[in-house]
Design a protein around this motif. Sequence first.
Motif, PDB file in Angstrom:
ATOM      1  N   GLU A 140      38.220  64.564  14.672  1.00  0.00           N
ATOM      2  CA  GLU A 140      38.111  63.192  14.181  1.00  0.00           C
ATOM      3  C   GLU A 140      38.474  63.117  12.698  1.00  0.00           C
ATOM      4  O   GLU A 140      39.119  62.165  12.252  1.00  0.00           O
ATOM      5  CB  GLU A 140      36.690  62.668  14.420  1.00  0.00           C
ATOM      6  CG  GLU A 140      36.397  62.364  15.869  1.00  0.00           C
ATOM      7  CD  GLU A 140      34.943  61.965  16.108  1.00  0.00           C
ATOM      8  OE1 GLU A 140      34.111  62.088  15.186  1.00  0.00           O
ATOM      9  OE2 GLU A 140      34.649  61.529  17.232  1.00  0.00           O
ATOM     10  N   THR A 141      38.038  64.141  11.950  1.00  0.00           N
ATOM     11  CA  THR A 141      38.376  64.176  10.526  1.00  0.00           C
ATOM     12  C   THR A 141      39.886  64.293  10.343  1.00  0.00           C
ATOM     13  O   THR A 141      40.475  63.571   9.519  1.00  0.00           O
ATOM     14  CB  THR A 141      37.662  65.365   9.850  1.00  0.00           C
ATOM     15  OG1 THR A 141      36.263  65.263  10.070  1.00  0.00           O
ATOM     16  CG2 THR A 141      37.938  65.406   8.364  1.00  0.00           C
ATOM     17  N   ARG A 142      40.508  65.179  11.111  1.00  0.00           N
ATOM     18  CA  ARG A 142      41.968  65.337  11.017  1.00  0.00           C
ATOM     19  C   ARG A 142      42.685  64.056  11.439  1.00  0.00           C
ATOM     20  O   ARG A 142      43.667  63.646  10.815  1.00  0.00           O
ATOM     21  CB  ARG A 142      42.423  66.511  11.894  1.00  0.00           C
ATOM     22  CG  ARG A 142      42.160  67.867  11.293  1.00  0.00           C
ATOM     23  CD  ARG A 142      42.926  68.975  12.025  1.00  0.00           C
ATOM     24  NE  ARG A 142      42.775  68.936  13.461  1.00  0.00           N
ATOM     25  CZ  ARG A 142      41.918  69.657  14.165  1.00  0.00           C
ATOM     26  NH1 ARG A 142      41.116  70.502  13.547  1.00  0.00           N
ATOM     27  NH2 ARG A 142      41.864  69.564  15.477  1.00  0.00           N
ATOM     28  N   ILE A 143      42.170  63.434  12.519  1.00  0.00           N
ATOM     29  CA  ILE A 143      42.796  62.191  12.987  1.00  0.00           C
ATOM     30  C   ILE A 143      42.658  61.100  11.932  1.00  0.00           C
ATOM     31  O   ILE A 143      43.613  60.363  11.640  1.00  0.00           O
ATOM     32  CB  ILE A 143      42.176  61.749  14.324  1.00  0.00           C
ATOM     33  CG1 ILE A 143      42.619  62.693  15.440  1.00  0.00           C
ATOM     34  CG2 ILE A 143      42.575  60.322  14.670  1.00  0.00           C
ATOM     35  CD1 ILE A 143      41.905  62.475  16.758  1.00  0.00           C
ATOM     36  N   SER A 144      41.466  61.009  11.348  1.00  0.00           N
ATOM     37  CA  SER A 144      41.236  59.995  10.305  1.00  0.00           C
ATOM     38  C   SER A 144      42.146  60.243   9.107  1.00  0.00           C
ATOM     39  O   SER A 144      42.740  59.312   8.548  1.00  0.00           O
ATOM     40  CB  SER A 144      39.765  60.027   9.894  1.00  0.00           C
ATOM     41  OG  SER A 144      39.540  59.131   8.841  1.00  0.00           O
TER      42      SER A 144
END
Length: 163
Positions: free
Chosen positions: A112-116
């Motif tokens: 999720e952090t990478r996607i964000s």
Amino acid sequence: MPQFDFLSFPSQIFWLVVTFVALYFIISRFAIPRIGDVMEQRQKMIDDDLERATQLKADTDAAIQTYEKALAEARAKAHEVMKGAQDEMSRKAEERNRDVAEKLAQQIAEGETRISKARDEALASIREVATDAAKAVADKVAGVSIADDKAEAAVAAALKETR
């Protein structure tokens, strides 16, 4: 025939009585005691065999009870061992599931952090691309050159409307 002669009857009766008495004496003194001894021995042997059979049956019953008790104890112990093994396997499976769940939660959070981060980078690059595209379209279509700050303000206004 001499046996039907009445004169020889008394001597025949005498010898008949003597023979019967002698035979009775021999049988009562020798044969009957021996037959009695043999019957007593046979009865004693039969009684001994019956007593031994009773003892063997009692021993067999005791052995069967001991066997059944040992078998029941072995089954109980096996049941306890199996229960312990099942509990241990369940505990290990729960630990593995917990570890996997923690790793998955960590990977999901990282994803999720990478996607964000990728979304933010994409949005930032979209603004740059949209600003450059707006300037290029205005220059080609209208033949007007637009300043960078005005193009960025127009792109920001357009993005606010789409959200």
